[in-house]
Design a protein around this motif. Structure first.
Motif, PDB file in Angstrom:
ATOM      1  N   ASP A 166       0.816  -1.214   0.000  1.00  0.00           N
ATOM      2  CA  ASP A 166       0.000   0.000   0.000  1.00  0.00           C
ATOM      3  C   ASP A 166       0.849   1.263   0.000  1.00  0.00           C
ATOM      4  N   ASP A 167       2.092   1.152   0.452  1.00  0.00           N
ATOM      5  CA  ASP A 167       2.975   2.309   0.473  1.00  0.00           C
ATOM      6  C   ASP A 167       4.419   1.837   0.416  1.00  0.00           C
ATOM      7  N   TYR A 168       5.326   2.772   0.150  1.00  0.00           N
ATOM      8  CA  TYR A 168       6.718   2.428  -0.119  1.00  0.00           C
ATOM      9  C   TYR A 168       7.595   3.552   0.408  1.00  0.00           C
ATOM     10  N   LEU A 169       8.568   3.245   1.263  1.00  0.00           N
ATOM     11  CA  LEU A 169       9.438   4.264   1.849  1.00  0.00           C
ATOM     12  C   LEU A 169      10.897   3.867   1.638  1.00  0.00           C
ATOM     13  N   VAL A 170      11.689   4.816   1.145  1.00  0.00           N
ATOM     14  CA  VAL A 170      13.092   4.555   0.826  1.00  0.00           C
ATOM     15  C   VAL A 170      13.992   4.930   2.003  1.00  0.00           C
ATOM     16  N   LYS A 171      14.924   4.029   2.341  1.00  0.00           N
ATOM     17  CA  LYS A 171      15.916   4.322   3.374  1.00  0.00           C
ATOM     18  C   LYS A 171      17.032   5.190   2.786  1.00  0.00           C
ATOM     19  N   PRO A 172      17.642   6.053   3.584  1.00  0.00           N
ATOM     20  CA  PRO A 172      17.270   6.397   4.962  1.00  0.00           C
ATOM     21  C   PRO A 172      16.065   7.335   4.972  1.00  0.00           C
ATOM     22  N   PHE A 173      15.304   7.296   6.020  1.00  0.00           N
ATOM     23  CA  PHE A 173      14.114   8.131   6.106  1.00  0.00           C
ATOM     24  C   PHE A 173      14.051   8.777   7.494  1.00  0.00           C
ATOM     25  N   HIS A 174      13.300   9.857   7.587  1.00  0.00           N
ATOM     26  CA  HIS A 174      13.053  10.483   8.883  1.00  0.00           C
ATOM     27  C   HIS A 174      11.924   9.723   9.567  1.00  0.00           C
ATOM     28  N   PHE A 175      12.091   9.414  10.839  1.00  0.00           N
ATOM     29  CA  PHE A 175      11.078   8.629  11.535  1.00  0.00           C
ATOM     30  C   PHE A 175       9.718   9.311  11.500  1.00  0.00           C
ATOM     31  N   ILE A 176       9.703  10.638  11.540  1.00  0.00           N
ATOM     32  CA  ILE A 176       8.431  11.360  11.541  1.00  0.00           C
ATOM     33  C   ILE A 176       7.640  11.085  10.259  1.00  0.00           C
ATOM     34  N   GLU A 177       8.362  10.852   9.131  1.00  0.00           N
ATOM     35  CA  GLU A 177       7.677  10.523   7.883  1.00  0.00           C
ATOM     36  C   GLU A 177       7.094   9.115   7.947  1.00  0.00           C
ATOM     37  N   LEU A 178       7.872   8.172   8.482  1.00  0.00           N
ATOM     38  CA  LEU A 178       7.367   6.806   8.661  1.00  0.00           C
ATOM     39  C   LEU A 178       6.109   6.823   9.521  1.00  0.00           C
ATOM     40  N   LEU A 179       6.155   7.583  10.599  1.00  0.00           N
ATOM     41  CA  LEU A 179       5.018   7.654  11.513  1.00  0.00           C
ATOM     42  C   LEU A 179       3.786   8.226  10.817  1.00  0.00           C
ATOM     43  N   ALA A 180       3.985   9.267  10.036  1.00  0.00           N
ATOM     44  CA  ALA A 180       2.859   9.893   9.332  1.00  0.00           C
ATOM     45  C   ALA A 180       2.235   8.928   8.330  1.00  0.00           C
ATOM     46  N   ARG A 181       3.067   8.175   7.644  1.00  0.00           N
ATOM     47  CA  ARG A 181       2.544   7.227   6.649  1.00  0.00           C
ATOM     48  C   ARG A 181       1.796   6.079   7.326  1.00  0.00           C
ATOM     49  N   ILE A 182       2.321   5.619   8.457  1.00  0.00           N
ATOM     50  CA  ILE A 182       1.636   4.569   9.214  1.00  0.00           C
ATOM     51  C   ILE A 182       0.265   5.054   9.665  1.00  0.00           C
ATOM     52  N   GLU A 183       0.210   6.262  10.184  1.00  0.00           N
ATOM     53  CA  GLU A 183      -1.061   6.819  10.641  1.00  0.00           C
ATOM     54  C   GLU A 183      -2.063   6.932   9.491  1.00  0.00           C
ATOM     55  N   ALA A 184      -1.568   7.329   8.310  1.00  0.00           N
ATOM     56  CA  ALA A 184      -2.444   7.449   7.145  1.00  0.00           C
ATOM     57  C   ALA A 184      -3.002   6.087   6.725  1.00  0.00           C
ATOM     58  N   LEU A 185      -2.144   5.064   6.716  1.00  0.00           N
ATOM     59  CA  LEU A 185      -2.590   3.720   6.342  1.00  0.00           C
ATOM     60  C   LEU A 185      -3.606   3.172   7.339  1.00  0.00           C
ATOM     61  N   LEU A 186      -3.392   3.433   8.612  1.00  0.00           N
ATOM     62  CA  LEU A 186      -4.319   2.936   9.632  1.00  0.00           C
ATOM     63  C   LEU A 186      -5.659   3.669   9.567  1.00  0.00           C
ATOM     64  N   ARG A 187      -5.623   4.970   9.247  1.00  0.00           N
ATOM     65  CA  ARG A 187      -6.883   5.709   9.080  1.00  0.00           C
ATOM     66  C   ARG A 187      -7.663   5.147   7.902  1.00  0.00           C
ATOM     67  N   ARG A 188      -6.954   4.855   6.820  1.00  0.00           N
ATOM     68  CA  ARG A 188      -7.599   4.283   5.634  1.00  0.00           C
ATOM     69  C   ARG A 188      -8.210   2.923   5.964  1.00  0.00           C
ATOM     70  N   LYS A 189      -7.501   2.139   6.780  1.00  0.00           N
ATOM     71  CA  LYS A 189      -8.002   0.822   7.167  1.00  0.00           C
ATOM     72  C   LYS A 189      -9.299   0.942   7.965  1.00  0.00           C
ATOM     73  N   ILE A 190      -9.361   1.931   8.859  1.00  0.00           N
ATOM     74  CA  ILE A 190     -10.572   2.130   9.664  1.00  0.00           C
ATOM     75  C   ILE A 190     -11.745   2.472   8.761  1.00  0.00           C
ATOM     76  N   VAL A 191     -11.502   3.352   7.786  1.00  0.00           N
ATOM     77  CA  VAL A 191     -12.556   3.725   6.847  1.00  0.00           C
ATOM     78  C   VAL A 191     -13.005   2.514   6.048  1.00  0.00           C
ATOM     79  N   ASN A 192     -12.049   1.736   5.552  1.00  0.00           N
ATOM     80  CA  ASN A 192     -12.388   0.550   4.760  1.00  0.00           C
ATOM     81  C   ASN A 192     -13.169  -0.471   5.583  1.00  0.00           C
TER      82      ASN A 192
END
Length: 225
Positions: free
Chosen positions: A97-123
């Motif tokens: 569902d999403d793809y993140l390239v290393k190295p990454f800022h943890f805050i970006e990983l966290l934001a993407r996780i939150e977005a995926l989980l929100r989408r899951k709740i809606v689905n």
């Protein structure tokens, strides 16, 4: 509190991600390879999977593809050190569902996780039984039927059919389909959308006189009677 499965063989990276997620009130279980990850998924339910592409026994892309054979709904994020478009496309086609390239800022990983989980709740709260004429899709049990007979679909075929069923009698452009099903921008130089639509057509229309998925020349596809 969401449960996350992290599949990462680099110990320092796994520890960094795990520590950060736990500090943000997530429960995390880790696996170092594909075999242990699959064993873990058989005994526990997760709200999100994070898969590294480079694993010692199997590629994360292949692991994702295998997971999607039985689980079409759990969000999957891929992590990789390979910043190449083809690797991203391969991961998304495998069902990520999403793809993140290393190295990454943890805050970006966290934001993407939150977005995926929100989408899951809606689905999860959306209507799970979708019907159009004699076509029926149960998004909770992942069962598709035409005329009362089950139709075996791949993960992407299932998602594609779900998209059509949620927008009956509306013309869906190739760009919109690529964005909604594959989460990528449509490349006009490729025909993979047409290929997958044909795969889906062959499966749901075989043996039926009434065709349901129609081509609208120059515009896209529409589900109509």
């Amino acid at each position: 509190m969401a449960n996350i499965c992290l599949v990462e063989d680099e110990q320092k990276v796994a520890a960094f991600i795990c520590k950060g997620l736990e500090e943000n009130n997530y429960k995390v279980k880790t696996a170092k390879d594909g075999a242990s990850a699959k064993a873990m998924m058989q005994t526990a339910e997760f709200d999100l999977l994070i898969l590294d592409v480079m694993l010692p026994d199997i590629s994360g892309i292949e692991l994702c593809r295998q997971i999607r054979q039985t689980d079409t709904k759990t969000p999957i994020m891929m992590l990789t050190a390979l910043d190449q478009v083809q690797n991203k496309v391969s991961g998304l086609k495998a069902g990520a569902d999403d793809y993140l390239v290393k190295p990454f800022h943890f805050i970006e990983l966290l934001a993407r996780i939150e977005a995926l989980l929100r989408r899951k709740i809606v689905n999860d709260t959306e209507e799970h039984i979708l019907e159009f004429e004699d076509l029926k899709l149960d998004t909770w049990s992942n069962i598709a039927e035409r005329g009362g007979k089950q139709v075996a679909l791949t993960s992407k075929e299932f998602s594609l059919l779900e998209l059509f069923l949620r927008h009956p009698n509306k013309v869906l452009s190739r760009e919109y389909i690529a964005e909604q099903v594959w989460k990528i921008d449509f490349d006009t130089g490729t025909n993979f959308i047409d290929v997958y639509v044909n795969y889906l057509r062959n499966k749901i229309e075989k043996g039926h006189k009434n065709k349901l998925i129609h081509t609208v020349i120059g515009m896209g596809y529409v589900l109509k009677g």
